[in-house]
Structure formats: C-alpha cells, structure tokens
Enzyme design. Structure first.
Site, short mmCIF file in Angstrom:
data_model
loop_
_atom_site.label_atom_id
_atom_site.label_comp_id
_atom_site.label_asym_id
_atom_site.label_seq_id
_atom_site.Cartn_x
_atom_site.Cartn_y
_atom_site.Cartn_z
N ASN A 1 -3.12 -23.52 9.87
CA ASN A 1 -2.72 -23.03 8.54
C ASN A 1 -3.37 -21.70 8.21
O ASN A 1 -3.13 -21.16 7.14
CB ASN A 1 -3.06 -24.06 7.45
CG ASN A 1 -4.51 -23.99 7.05
OD1 ASN A 1 -5.38 -23.85 7.90
ND2 ASN A 1 -4.78 -24.05 5.76
N LYS B 1 3.65 -24.41 10.63
CA LYS B 1 2.27 -24.76 11.00
C LYS B 1 2.10 -25.13 12.48
O LYS B 1 1.04 -24.92 13.06
CB LYS B 1 1.78 -25.92 10.14
CG LYS B 1 1.39 -25.50 8.74
CD LYS B 1 0.73 -26.65 8.00
CE LYS B 1 0.29 -26.22 6.63
NZ LYS B 1 -0.45 -27.25 5.90
N TYR C 1 -1.93 -33.74 -5.29
CA TYR C 1 -2.71 -33.36 -6.47
C TYR C 1 -1.84 -33.21 -7.71
O TYR C 1 -2.34 -32.93 -8.80
CB TYR C 1 -3.50 -32.08 -6.22
CG TYR C 1 -2.66 -30.92 -5.75
CD1 TYR C 1 -2.60 -30.58 -4.41
CD2 TYR C 1 -1.91 -30.18 -6.66
CE1 TYR C 1 -1.81 -29.54 -3.98
CE2 TYR C 1 -1.13 -29.12 -6.23
CZ TYR C 1 -1.08 -28.81 -4.90
OH TYR C 1 -0.30 -27.78 -4.47
N ASP D 1 -7.18 -26.75 6.35
CA ASP D 1 -6.83 -27.94 5.54
C ASP D 1 -7.87 -29.03 5.81
O ASP D 1 -8.41 -29.64 4.90
CB ASP D 1 -5.44 -28.48 5.93
CG ASP D 1 -4.33 -27.58 5.45
OD1 ASP D 1 -4.51 -26.93 4.40
OD2 ASP D 1 -3.27 -27.54 6.11
#
Ligand code: ATR
Length: 451
Positions: free
Chosen positions: A92, A71, A225, A109
C-alpha cells in the site's frame, strides 16, 4: 504553504480515489511540520498501472500510497519489496529508491494496525486470536498477529478455501468455516473483524450475531471505522469486552508511510491534532462552538444564531455552575483555577460524546488548554468571536461576575489577557467572526454562513 520549486509531490494511486481521507492526514502533517510536500490522489486504471508507477518515478514523485484495485498488481512494478509486504502479498506504500531507479513496496496497513493496538494497550503475546474474514485486510491482520506473538490464530471465513490458502502459507493458523465459530472452546479471545460486513450504510449487519460467541471475547477490533461503533463492536461491549474501530489504523498507516517518505519522525502532538481533523471528517458533528474573550458576544449572538437555525443554545459556564452547585468566583476562590479547568474538561468530554444540534457558548478561558481546544473541535465547528479591546471593555466594565476583572485597572487587565489569548483562540478556531459592528443580524448571518 507556498507551492514552489522545492515542493515535493506525494500521492495515492487507486480507482476510485474520490473519497480518500489520506490528503487530510498527509497535507495536515506537512502543514504542521512546515514540510514542503503536497499529497494528491491519482485515479489510475488497471491497464495504466505500470506506466503510472514508472511515470511517477520520472516525475520525481517522492512516494505513493496504493489502494484498491492495485495493491497486489503493483508488486510487479517495484524494484524492492519489504519482507512483510511480500508475505502479506499486498503493497500500500511505495517509497522512492534513488539508486535503483524505482520504488520499494511496503505494507503500512499492517504496521498501522500494529501501532494502533500497541497504543490501545492490547498485547497479543501468547493470546488466542480469532480473525473474521480471509480477504486482503485479513492477511495483514494474520501477519501482524504472528509478529506480535499470538499463540493460536483461528481464521474464519464464509469461503473456507480462502482461509485454508492463508493457513497453508503461514504457521499457527487454523482455518475454519464462519459457521463453525462455536467449535472455538477458548475464552478471553481477541477478535479482529476483517470482513466488509457492517460498513456504513449497512450499519445493522454483522458477520456473527450469536451473543454466546461474544461472551468469550475480551477485546474486539473492527477494521471498519465507519460507523464509529459497528454492530460487531456493540456486541463485544454488550457481552462485557472492550471494542475498538480501526480509525487509528488508518491514521497510523499514513503516518508510517509519511515517515518512510520524508525520513523523519512525526511528533505525537502533531499526530494527535491530525487525528482530531480525521475524526471530524469521518464523523461530522452538527454543533457550533463559540469561543472568544469575555464580552465578545458569545451569549448574545449565540442565542440569536441558535434561534435562527432552530438549534439549542447552551452556555458552558452556566452548565458548570449548576453542576458544581456554586458560582464561578466561588469555584475559583475555594478550589482554584486548575480545579475549574479540570471541571471544564470533564464536561467537554461528555459533550463530545452526546451533544448535537446545539450552539455552545464557552467560557473565555476554555480553549486555553490544548486538551480542551481539541475537545471543542471534536464537538463541532469552532467560531472565534472577536472585538477590539475598547469594545470588550465597554461591554463588560459593569459586570461583577467576572473574577478575572476584579482588580484596580480592568482595562489594562483586558489588554494583557487579550494579548496572551489571541493566538490561542485563533489556533483553536475554524473561523474568526468580527463582532465590533454590534449588528446582530449581520453577525448572525456570518455565523450561519460559515456553517
Ligand atoms: P478486504 O480487502 O477489505 O479484506 P476482500 O478481499 O474483498 O476485502 O474480503 C472481504 C471479506 O469479507 C472476505 O473474507 C469475504 O468472505 P469471502 O471470502 O467468503 O467472500 C467477507 N464477506 C464479504 N461479504 C460477506 C458476507 N455476506 N458474508 C460473509 N462474509 C462476507
């Protein structure tokens, strides 16, 4: 979708890439929108990054996502850089720029998180924000908070120097050591959890576990998540705040990248469907949901299937009758079909959150509402049991407990309803199972086999 000469390639470069969820999102959108593009992950080693990016351009690849460990380094290989990506120091998403013979770098993001909090009704305007962590993810959060007008931002990290470095490059940020959290005196805090602590399988871990801190938190967003409800989120809710994980950030960073690559909007309805698929991949459920016309064998074959697999069996109509305290014909007559469908939706939402190891036989009309069809998919694997109109008629003709068949010509009614519903059932299902043979063992075998 047929892959042909018009198909465009989109993809991901990173290492490792084996567990990426991005193909579910991007290929799901392309399929739903009928767009000729295919998303593929590419494993790229650090010393091959430059060649990979230039090669991708030469191969006419429309755009790429970039993940760990590239990244930051990929920024050296772009022809243009979006302002936010530059400030965050991470890219990204690469978007093809034809007249510059290369790619422009974005950070979706950050944009994805922004869209998630907007959707969840969280406003940062003039709020005091606390960010836990000062790694790559935290930088995107910091930038977004500034963009959204946060009044004050506390950046807490185990290694305070890393937080200080970020604070030095951006305004309104107070860098602190993680252990000094109790020096924050404000309440009604909005907290972003941006460390890697608490990620599955270490689900009991949390970066701060003092309940006194959480009493000052009104909203907590965990950038993790998986698990769906992290320890951090549990502490926020226990202390009376609202908590969110960041699965929607994952969804929206992809949607935004998709929109940049294809230069078109993804309709919300398609985003909602793709989100269900994403949830099913990340949080798989062990239930089997049976849908189909009355008389398609949901009860008979469902019970046999549950027995064979050692699962519970649940009949949705029976459950609703018990809950309402009246029969289905009574509910239809006294409250109307709409009230019955509403009752179904409420029950489904409860099952989505609590049901496990169960074969659920649904009412024939249950998947007809799009909302219900989505909920059924969230509950488990959806199997559509089918039979011919004649077979169905033979199975149900003597049954007086079917409100829709109390008419002069029930056979015609069945034909008409099946014609209307076939497509809806197919769309709501993961798999179609033919029950015409009435061969119990063979049908149950089919139902189990696809599990
Ligand atoms: P990402 O890109 O996901 O943000 P990262 O850049 O490696 O990943 O950052 C990880 C974050 O989790 C950092 O803030 C890190 O703190 P340090 O900067 O002090 O390393 C934090 N972190 C990881 N393990 C931690 C631990 N055991 N205790 C406290 N913080 C931890």
């Amino acid at each position: 979708m047929e892959i042909n000469g018009h198909t465009r390639l989109i993809g991901l470069i990173g290492n490792p890439v084996e567990h990426t969820l991005s193909p579910v999102i991007h290929n799901g959108i392309s399929k739903a929108m009928g767009v000729q593009s295919v998303y593929v992950p590419f494993k790229v080693e650090a010393d091959g990054l430059a060649t990979a990016v230039h090669g991708a351009y030469e191969l006419n690849i429309l755009g790429m996502n970039v993940t760990v460990p590239h990244k930051n380094d990929v920024m050296e290989h772009v022809v243009e850089l979006d302002e936010a990506a530059q400030a965050i120091g991470a890219v990204n998403t690469l978007v093809r720029v034809e007249d510059k013979q290369g790619y422009k770098g974005y950070n979706t993001d950050m944009m994805g998180l922004r869209r998630q909090i907007q959707e969840d009704g969280i406003s940062l305007q003039d709020e005091t924000v606390v960010i836990l962590g000062a790694g790559g993810a935290a930088k995107s959060v910091v930038y977004m908070c500034l963009l959204e007008g946060a009044k004050k931002i506390y950046l807490l990290n185990r290694t305070v120097e890393k937080a200080q470095q970020i604070a030095d490059s951006m305004n309104r940020i107070i860098a602190m050591s993680m252990q000094d959290y109790n020096q924050i005196t404000e309440d009604n805090l909005i907290v972003f959890q941006a460390t890697s602590i608490g990620l599955a399988p270490h689900v009991e871990d949390v970066v701060l576990d003092d309940i006194e801190f959480y009493k000052k938190v009104k909203v907590g967003v965990d950038l993790i998540y998986n698990p769906a409800n992290t320890r951090f989120m549990q502490l926020v809710t226990q202390a009376g705040g609202r908590a969110y994980n960041a699965l929607k950030m994952l969804l929206y960073q992809a949607v935004i990248a998709y929109e940049l690559w294809h230069d078109r909007k993804v309709p919300q309805d398609i985003i909602d469907d793709v989100y269900i698929e994403l949830k099913r991949k990340v949080y798989p459920k062990d239930n089997i949901v049976l849908i189909g016309f009355m008389g398609s064998g949901k009860t008979t074959f469902g019970k046999a299937c549950a027995k064979k697999l050692g699962m519970e069996f649940l009949d949705a109509d029976e459950y609703i009758v018990n809950k309402a305290g009246k029969s289905i014909p009574q509910i239809f007559a006294e409250d109307g079909e709409e009230a019955f469908r509403q009752l179904e939706t409420e029950v489904l939402m409860n099952w989505r959150d609590h049901l496990s190891n169960t074969v659920l036989a649904t009412g024939g009309g249950m998947p007809l509402r799009k909302e219900n069809a989505r909920l059924l998919k969230e509950i488990g694997r959806v199997e559509y049991l089918t039979a011919t109109t004649k077979e169905i008629y033979d199975r149900v003709k003597g049954d007086t407990n079917r409100p829709l068949l109390q008419c002069d010509n029930p056979y015609e009614k069945i034909c008409e309803l099946m014609k209307q519903r076939k497509c809806l059932y197919e769309n709501a299902a993961d798999v179609v199972i033919d029950t015409n043979s009435n061969d119990l063992d063979a049908i149950v075998e089919d139902m189990m086999h696809v599990r």
